[in-house]
Design a protein around this motif. Structure first.
Motif, PDB file in Angstrom:
ATOM      1  N   PRO A  92      21.127  57.021  63.521  1.00 33.25           N
ATOM      2  CA  PRO A  92      19.854  56.293  63.624  1.00 33.25           C
ATOM      3  C   PRO A  92      18.624  57.144  63.296  1.00 33.25           C
ATOM      4  CG  PRO A  92      21.288  55.615  65.398  1.00 33.25           C
ATOM      5  CD  PRO A  92      22.012  56.730  64.676  1.00 33.25           C
ATOM      6  N   LEU A  93      18.576  58.393  63.764  1.00 34.42           N
ATOM      7  CA  LEU A  93      17.390  59.221  63.477  1.00 34.42           C
ATOM      8  C   LEU A  93      17.280  59.551  61.995  1.00 34.42           C
ATOM      9  CD1 LEU A  93      17.152  61.674  66.520  1.00 34.42           C
ATOM     10  CD2 LEU A  93      15.652  59.749  65.961  1.00 34.42           C
ATOM     11  N   ASP A  94      18.444  59.760  61.350  1.00 35.62           N
ATOM     12  CA  ASP A  94      18.432  60.044  59.910  1.00 35.62           C
ATOM     13  C   ASP A  94      17.989  58.810  59.119  1.00 35.62           C
ATOM     14  OD1 ASP A  94      19.174  62.663  60.288  1.00 35.62           O
ATOM     15  OD2 ASP A  94      21.322  62.212  60.183  1.00 35.62           O
ATOM     16  N   ALA A  95      18.275  57.640  59.657  1.00 35.47           N
ATOM     17  CA  ALA A  95      17.833  56.403  58.992  1.00 35.47           C
ATOM     18  C   ALA A  95      16.302  56.340  58.986  1.00 35.47           C
ATOM     19  CB  ALA A  95      18.416  55.182  59.702  1.00 35.47           C
ATOM     20  N   LEU A  96      15.676  56.758  60.082  1.00 34.68           N
ATOM     21  CA  LEU A  96      14.207  56.743  60.142  1.00 34.68           C
ATOM     22  C   LEU A  96      13.620  57.747  59.138  1.00 34.68           C
ATOM     23  CD1 LEU A  96      13.689  56.531  64.017  1.00 34.68           C
ATOM     24  CD2 LEU A  96      13.900  54.669  62.361  1.00 34.68           C
ATOM     25  N   LYS A  97      14.298  58.895  59.027  1.00 40.46           N
ATOM     26  CA  LYS A  97      13.863  59.914  58.058  1.00 40.46           C
ATOM     27  C   LYS A  97      14.004  59.399  56.624  1.00 40.46           C
ATOM     28  CE  LYS A  97      15.265  64.404  57.822  1.00 40.46           C
ATOM     29  NZ  LYS A  97      16.181  65.466  58.276  1.00 40.46           N
ATOM     30  N   TRP A  98      15.095  58.679  56.374  1.00 39.05           N
ATOM     31  CA  TRP A  98      15.334  58.099  55.036  1.00 39.05           C
ATOM     32  C   TRP A  98      14.203  57.141  54.665  1.00 39.05           C
ATOM     33  CZ3 TRP A  98      18.468  58.276  50.755  1.00 39.05           C
ATOM     34  CH2 TRP A  98      18.475  57.147  49.924  1.00 39.05           C
ATOM     35  N   ILE A  99      13.772  56.345  55.639  1.00 42.56           N
ATOM     36  CA  ILE A  99      12.672  55.404  55.369  1.00 42.56           C
ATOM     37  C   ILE A  99      11.420  56.189  54.968  1.00 42.56           C
ATOM     38  CG2 ILE A  99      11.090  53.720  56.414  1.00 42.56           C
ATOM     39  CD1 ILE A  99      13.411  52.659  58.048  1.00 42.56           C
ATOM     40  N   GLU A 100      11.104  57.238  55.742  1.00 40.00           N
ATOM     41  CA  GLU A 100       9.907  58.035  55.471  1.00 40.00           C
ATOM     42  C   GLU A 100       9.975  58.700  54.095  1.00 40.00           C
ATOM     43  OE1 GLU A 100       7.404  58.127  57.778  1.00 40.00           O
ATOM     44  OE2 GLU A 100       6.207  59.153  56.241  1.00 40.00           O
ATOM     45  N   GLU A 101      11.129  59.300  53.814  1.00 35.32           N
ATOM     46  CA  GLU A 101      11.226  60.160  52.624  1.00 35.32           C
ATOM     47  C   GLU A 101      11.571  59.393  51.343  1.00 35.32           C
ATOM     48  OE1 GLU A 101      14.034  63.154  53.747  1.00 35.32           O
ATOM     49  OE2 GLU A 101      12.648  64.054  55.200  1.00 35.32           O
ATOM     50  N   LYS A 102      12.343  58.320  51.466  1.00 33.13           N
ATOM     51  CA  LYS A 102      12.835  57.635  50.256  1.00 33.13           C
ATOM     52  C   LYS A 102      12.323  56.204  50.101  1.00 33.13           C
ATOM     53  CE  LYS A 102      15.737  60.989  49.122  1.00 33.13           C
ATOM     54  NZ  LYS A 102      15.434  61.910  48.046  1.00 33.13           N
ATOM     55  N   VAL A 103      12.275  55.463  51.216  1.00 30.39           N
ATOM     56  CA  VAL A 103      11.969  54.036  51.081  1.00 30.39           C
ATOM     57  C   VAL A 103      10.469  53.810  50.894  1.00 30.39           C
ATOM     58  CG1 VAL A 103      12.336  51.734  52.029  1.00 30.39           C
ATOM     59  CG2 VAL A 103      13.980  53.551  52.555  1.00 30.39           C
ATOM     60  N   ILE A 104       9.655  54.435  51.748  1.00 32.16           N
ATOM     61  CA  ILE A 104       8.204  54.208  51.668  1.00 32.16           C
ATOM     62  C   ILE A 104       7.626  54.648  50.315  1.00 32.16           C
ATOM     63  CG2 ILE A 104       5.952  54.831  52.676  1.00 32.16           C
ATOM     64  CD1 ILE A 104       7.324  54.763  55.435  1.00 32.16           C
ATOM     65  N   PRO A 105       8.053  55.797  49.761  1.00 28.57           N
ATOM     66  CA  PRO A 105       7.511  56.152  48.438  1.00 28.57           C
ATOM     67  C   PRO A 105       7.801  55.096  47.364  1.00 28.57           C
ATOM     68  CG  PRO A 105       8.553  58.057  49.444  1.00 28.57           C
ATOM     69  CD  PRO A 105       8.873  56.881  50.326  1.00 28.57           C
ATOM     70  N   ARG A 106       8.923  54.377  47.522  1.00 30.82           N
ATOM     71  CA  ARG A 106       9.285  53.346  46.538  1.00 30.82           C
ATOM     72  C   ARG A 106       8.634  52.004  46.865  1.00 30.82           C
ATOM     73  NH1 ARG A 106       9.825  50.443  43.293  1.00 30.82           N
ATOM     74  NH2 ARG A 106      11.261  50.244  41.548  1.00 30.82           N
ATOM     75  N   TYR A 107       8.367  51.788  48.157  1.00 30.73           N
ATOM     76  CA  TYR A 107       7.744  50.543  48.626  1.00 30.73           C
ATOM     77  C   TYR A 107       6.486  50.900  49.424  1.00 30.73           C
ATOM     78  CZ  TYR A 107      12.140  48.062  47.596  1.00 30.73           C
ATOM     79  OH  TYR A 107      13.234  47.512  46.981  1.00 30.73           O
ATOM     80  N   PRO A 108       5.362  51.113  48.752  1.00 32.26           N
ATOM     81  CA  PRO A 108       4.159  51.581  49.455  1.00 32.26           C
ATOM     82  C   PRO A 108       3.689  50.605  50.538  1.00 32.26           C
ATOM     83  CG  PRO A 108       3.891  51.666  47.064  1.00 32.26           C
ATOM     84  CD  PRO A 108       5.167  50.944  47.318  1.00 32.26           C
ATOM     85  N   LEU A 109       3.260  51.191  51.656  1.00 30.90           N
ATOM     86  CA  LEU A 109       2.808  50.374  52.785  1.00 30.90           C
ATOM     87  C   LEU A 109       1.377  49.899  52.583  1.00 30.90           C
ATOM     88  CD1 LEU A 109       4.165  52.509  55.785  1.00 30.90           C
ATOM     89  CD2 LEU A 109       5.345  50.756  54.404  1.00 30.90           C
ATOM     90  N   GLY A 110       1.038  48.819  53.266  1.00 30.42           N
ATOM     91  CA  GLY A 110      -0.352  48.362  53.272  1.00 30.42           C
ATOM     92  C   GLY A 110      -0.476  46.875  52.998  1.00 30.42           C
ATOM     93  N   VAL A 111      -1.717  46.440  52.963  1.00 25.96           N
ATOM     94  CA  VAL A 111      -2.001  45.036  52.650  1.00 25.96           C
ATOM     95  C   VAL A 111      -1.983  44.899  51.138  1.00 25.96           C
ATOM     96  CG1 VAL A 111      -3.727  43.201  52.762  1.00 25.96           C
ATOM     97  CG2 VAL A 111      -3.335  44.682  54.749  1.00 25.96           C
ATOM     98  N   ILE A 112      -1.164  43.997  50.645  1.00 29.15           N
ATOM     99  CA  ILE A 112      -1.052  43.821  49.196  1.00 29.15           C
ATOM    100  C   ILE A 112      -2.008  42.723  48.727  1.00 29.15           C
ATOM    101  CG2 ILE A 112       0.574  42.983  47.404  1.00 29.15           C
ATOM    102  CD1 ILE A 112       2.221  45.027  49.817  1.00 29.15           C
ATOM    103  N   LYS A 113      -2.246  41.741  49.590  1.00 29.14           N
ATOM    104  CA  LYS A 113      -3.221  40.689  49.249  1.00 29.14           C
ATOM    105  C   LYS A 113      -3.776  40.106  50.543  1.00 29.14           C
ATOM    106  CE  LYS A 113      -3.574  36.286  46.755  1.00 29.14           C
ATOM    107  NZ  LYS A 113      -2.829  35.313  45.934  1.00 29.14           N
ATOM    108  N   ASP A 114      -5.070  39.933  50.577  1.00 29.16           N
ATOM    109  CA  ASP A 114      -5.684  39.269  51.733  1.00 29.16           C
ATOM    110  C   ASP A 114      -6.776  38.338  51.230  1.00 29.16           C
ATOM    111  OD1 ASP A 114      -6.704  38.417  54.080  1.00 29.16           O
ATOM    112  OD2 ASP A 114      -7.004  40.407  54.959  1.00 29.16           O
TER     113      ASP A 114
END
Ligand SMILES: Cc1ncc(C[n+]2csc(CCOP(=O)(O)OP(=O)(O)O)c2C)c(N)n1
Length: 250
Positions: free
Chosen positions: A221-243
């Protein structure tokens, strides 16, 4: 003693079937807190998907319907149009929403249905044992993609809120992650806004939540959180995409 953390009224006092480290439980909790805070429990209806959250109706303390194979936006549309006083949300994974239900979500967004969509992106069809999803990353090992996604064969990972942003009638689109307390708090703020927009009649809202799936990613589980930080977020940027709700009308 003052209680600072307790079970929301909108969540039943039952154990869930989710695996250790799964994001669905966090998302359920956030939705329940928001429904309580907005005081809408008596008029909220959720639509559960196919996928790991198929049993969502067992956990929420309000009405939940079930729709097969990506059709929750259609059921939510019917319910909201028949009873505009209800607060209706569609709850979907990436297999459900971005694969088998792609047409449903695009057209519900394009019609500007006044519903809220909670989109849990864990990068795999968790329920089917970890098959590749439209959101699976290149280099991400799943049961059916042992070497990761081959983008030349199957296309690049799909960015759903960006795709929906081109539909004129979508009102609020955001992407958040469930990998840290800070990001979970941001996810709650985005989800609350998505529900608030529906309460105010502002139209279609969707929040994508980047979620861990340690079981089918085959990691702790902890490595999964690290994977999100290091690999997933760079590919799927966080934030508001449309408001669209904050735009000034000319
Ligand atoms: C190509 C394909 N189409 C449809 C299905 C049927 N199906 C079974 S489970 C599921 C939802 C997948 O789960 P997901 O939405 O990724 O949520 P999770 O289980 O990861 O929470 C679907 C669409 C399937 N397994 N494979």
């Amino acid at each position: 003693m003052q209680a600072v953390y307790q079970r929301p009224e909108s969540l039943k006092d039952v154990e869930t079937h989710y695996c250790a480290g799964c994001g669905h439980g966090i998302v359920h909790r956030l939705i329940a807190e928001i429904v309580d805070e907005l005081g809408i429990r008596e008029r909220t209806v959720g639509i559960a998907p196919v996928g790991c959250a198929v049993l969502g109706y067992d956990y929420f303390n309000f009405d939940v319907s079930e729709a097969a194979h990506g059709r929750t936006p259609a059921v939510a549309t019917g319910m909201k149009r028949a009873r505009p006083d209800l607060i209706v949300f569609s709850y979907q994974g990436d297999g459900d929403l971005a694969a088998i239900g792609t047409a449903e979500i695009i057209h519900a967004g394009n019609r500007g249905e006044n519903i809220t969509v909670v989109f849990v992106n864990n990068g795999v069809y968790g329920m089917t044992g970890g098959q590749m999803a439209p959101t699976t990353l290149e280099g991400q090992v799943t049961k059916t993609t042992p070497r990761g996604r081959m983008a030349d064969d199957v296309g690049a990972p799909l960015k759903v809120p960006e795709m929906l942003a081109v539909c004129d009638r979508t009102a609020f689109l955001a992407r958040c992650a469930l990998n840290s307390p800070k990001n979970i708090r941001a996810a709650k703020r985005a989800l609350k806004k998505a529900f608030q927009y529906q309460v105010e009649g502002k139209g279609f809202s969707l929040v994508e939540l980047l979620s861990p799936c340690p079981t089918y990613w085959g990691v702790e589980p902890l490595d999964a959180l690290k994977w999100i930080e290091e690999k997933v977020i760079p590919r799927y940027p966080l934030g508001v995409i449309k408001d669209a709700g904050t735009q000034e009308t000319p």
